[in-house]
Design an enzyme around this catalytic site. Structure first.
Site, PDB file in Angstrom:
ATOM      1  N   ARG A 159      -2.559  58.862  24.420  1.00 51.19           N
ATOM      2  CA  ARG A 159      -2.164  60.167  23.898  1.00 51.19           C
ATOM      3  C   ARG A 159      -2.363  61.300  24.916  1.00 51.19           C
ATOM      4  NH1 ARG A 159      -3.638  64.561  20.844  1.00 51.19           N
ATOM      5  NH2 ARG A 159      -2.153  65.106  19.214  1.00 51.19           N
TER       6      ARG A 159
ATOM      7  N   GLU B 122      21.706  75.062   6.107  1.00 48.33           N
ATOM      8  CA  GLU B 122      22.242  73.747   5.731  1.00 48.33           C
ATOM      9  C   GLU B 122      21.290  73.122   4.721  1.00 48.33           C
ATOM     10  OE1 GLU B 122      22.248  71.021   9.098  1.00 48.33           O
ATOM     11  OE2 GLU B 122      20.384  71.879   9.861  1.00 48.33           O
TER      12      GLU B 122
ATOM     13  N   LYS C 229      18.836  65.872  16.758  1.00 51.07           N
ATOM     14  CA  LYS C 229      18.431  65.092  15.578  1.00 51.07           C
ATOM     15  C   LYS C 229      17.096  64.408  15.864  1.00 51.07           C
ATOM     16  CE  LYS C 229      20.650  62.092  12.159  1.00 51.07           C
ATOM     17  NZ  LYS C 229      20.286  62.847  10.960  1.00 51.07           N
TER      18      LYS C 229
ATOM     19  N   TYR D 108      16.771  60.224  16.120  1.00 49.60           N
ATOM     20  CA  TYR D 108      17.270  59.163  15.248  1.00 49.60           C
ATOM     21  C   TYR D 108      18.731  59.372  14.915  1.00 49.60           C
ATOM     22  CZ  TYR D 108      17.058  62.126  11.021  1.00 49.60           C
ATOM     23  OH  TYR D 108      17.262  63.103  10.076  1.00 49.60           O
TER      24      TYR D 108
ATOM     25  N   LEU E 265      22.450  71.118  12.288  1.00 53.82           N
ATOM     26  CA  LEU E 265      22.869  69.880  12.937  1.00 53.82           C
ATOM     27  C   LEU E 265      24.394  69.785  12.834  1.00 53.82           C
ATOM     28  CD1 LEU E 265      21.709  67.168  14.144  1.00 53.82           C
ATOM     29  CD2 LEU E 265      22.192  66.191  11.900  1.00 53.82           C
TER      30      LEU E 265
HETATM   31  N1  PMP Z   1      21.947  68.502   8.537  1.00 56.05           N
HETATM   32  C1  PMP Z   1      20.769  67.869   8.555  1.00 56.05           C
HETATM   33  C2  PMP Z   1      19.533  68.668   8.731  1.00 56.05           C
HETATM   34  C3  PMP Z   1      20.706  66.477   8.412  1.00 56.05           C
HETATM   35  O1  PMP Z   1      19.520  65.846   8.444  1.00 56.05           O
HETATM   36  C4  PMP Z   1      21.893  65.751   8.216  1.00 56.05           C
HETATM   37  C5  PMP Z   1      21.868  64.271   7.992  1.00 56.05           C
HETATM   38  N2  PMP Z   1      21.537  63.585   9.125  1.00 56.05           N
HETATM   39  C6  PMP Z   1      23.114  66.452   8.215  1.00 56.05           C
HETATM   40  C7  PMP Z   1      23.104  67.831   8.371  1.00 56.05           C
HETATM   41  C8  PMP Z   1      24.419  65.733   8.064  1.00 56.05           C
HETATM   42  O2  PMP Z   1      24.735  65.042   9.239  1.00 56.05           O
HETATM   43  P1  PMP Z   1      25.613  63.738   9.180  1.00 56.05           P
HETATM   44  O3  PMP Z   1      26.859  64.108   8.443  1.00 56.05           O
HETATM   45  O4  PMP Z   1      25.891  63.412  10.592  1.00 56.05           O
HETATM   46  O5  PMP Z   1      24.809  62.711   8.472  1.00 56.05           O
END
Ligand code: PMP
Length: 283
Positions: free
Chosen positions: A100, A181, A148, A33, A205
């Site tokens: 499935r 994070e 993601k 996503y 991410l």
């Molecule tokens: N880390 C994680 C685990 C996230 O889900 C997100 C939000 N999508 C972020 C960092 C921040 O990413 P972005 O700045 O691209 O929204």
């Protein structure tokens, strides 16, 4: 006003926006996503988000159901027909609908859905001025969170636990006691005028907001070090922040029972937000 969504090539009323029970997203979280922020009817850092979407697709071997330029068209259209001024567009692609079976289906077309949502500027401003509270929680996610994916059970549980402690976000702690994070954001602390955030790896991410803030900080010659930090560092921190596509730059005023600074948003909060807002690309 009713909300209109995009589901596999057609626009639908929100209540009629349905996918099949054998969609692999529903059964296996087999999909990816993106979230695009919207400011003044414009998409924030479109290129960064669309490139990360294509990287995520490639990493889990799903081919895009539409060509790259069509995404822009549909996102803009959703903004327009839903009369979004500020808010977000959520976009999800799964491996599609198939009987499935864990293995990839042979002839299935990936599913693509998009939904737009208004978020008033005032909501963001109010949160920014108050700052948010963080609960630390063990990082229980899989080892490829650089992709993601819609596999979000660990962040769901983390965010719920945070909410049950009157916190707005969870910071995830790895086996060595370092913050990786946020459950849905990038984590930052400021110590002696230097900003710290975790270096890129498979354990976080690559936030698009993170990338843009770094560009903005460079322009303003503000100092950043990409280095992991732990609770001891947080104890010594003067300020702290999270960043994400929907929260932009958001100050943190408490982590667990530790007050950050004097427990109110610090003097760098506005400066970092400005540095970020000046560096974003709107299209
Ligand atoms: N880390 C994680 C685990 C996230 O889900 C997100 C939000 N999508 C972020 C960092 C921040 O990413 P972005 O700045 O691209 O929204």
């Amino acid at each position: 006003m009713s909300r209109l969504t995009y589901v596999n090539g057609k626009y639908h009323e929100y209540k009629d926006s349905l996918v099949h029970i054998e969609d692999r997203g529903y059964q296996f979280a087999d999909g990816v996503y993106e979230v695009f922020g919207i400011i003044n009817k414009k998409i924030v850092d479109y290129e960064g988000h669309i490139n990360r979407l294509f990287r995520s697709l490639k990493e889990i071997r799903i081919s895009s159901p539409i060509n790259k330029s069509s995404y822009y068209f549909h996102i803009k259209k959703l903004i327009k027909i839903n009369r979004i001024v500020d808010g977000l567009v959520y976009l999800q692609i799964t491996r599609g609908v198939a009987e499935r079976d864990f293995k990839f289906p042979v002839k299935t077309k990936p599913s693509l859905v998009m939904i737009a949502k208004s978020i008033s500027k005032k909501t963001y401003e109010d949160n920014f001025n108050k700052g948010i509270k963080i609960k630390t929680i063990k990082d229980l996610r899989w080892k490829r969170v650089d992709i993601k994916t819609i596999n979000l059970l660990a962040p769901v549980l983390a965010k719920q636990e945070a909410a049950e402690h009157s916190c707005q976000e969870a910071w995830l702690i790895d086996e060595d006691g370092f913050i990786t994070e946020g459950s849905s954001s990038t984590a930052w602390i400021l110590k002696k005028n230097i900003l710290y955030t975790t270096p890129l790896s498979n354990s976080i991410l690559n936030g698009i907001t993170r990338q843009t803030l770094i560009k903005g900080l460079n322009k303003k010659k503000l100092k950043l070090i990409e280095k992991k930090f732990n609770m001891k560092d947080i104890k010594d921190a003067d300020e702290a922040f999270i960043t994400s596509a929907t929260q932009y730059v958001m100050p943190v005023i408490r982590v667990d029972n530790l007050k950050i600074g004097n427990g109110k948003i610090g003097k760098y909060a506005n400066l970092f937000r400005k540095a970020y807002m000046e560096a974003v690309k709107l299209s």
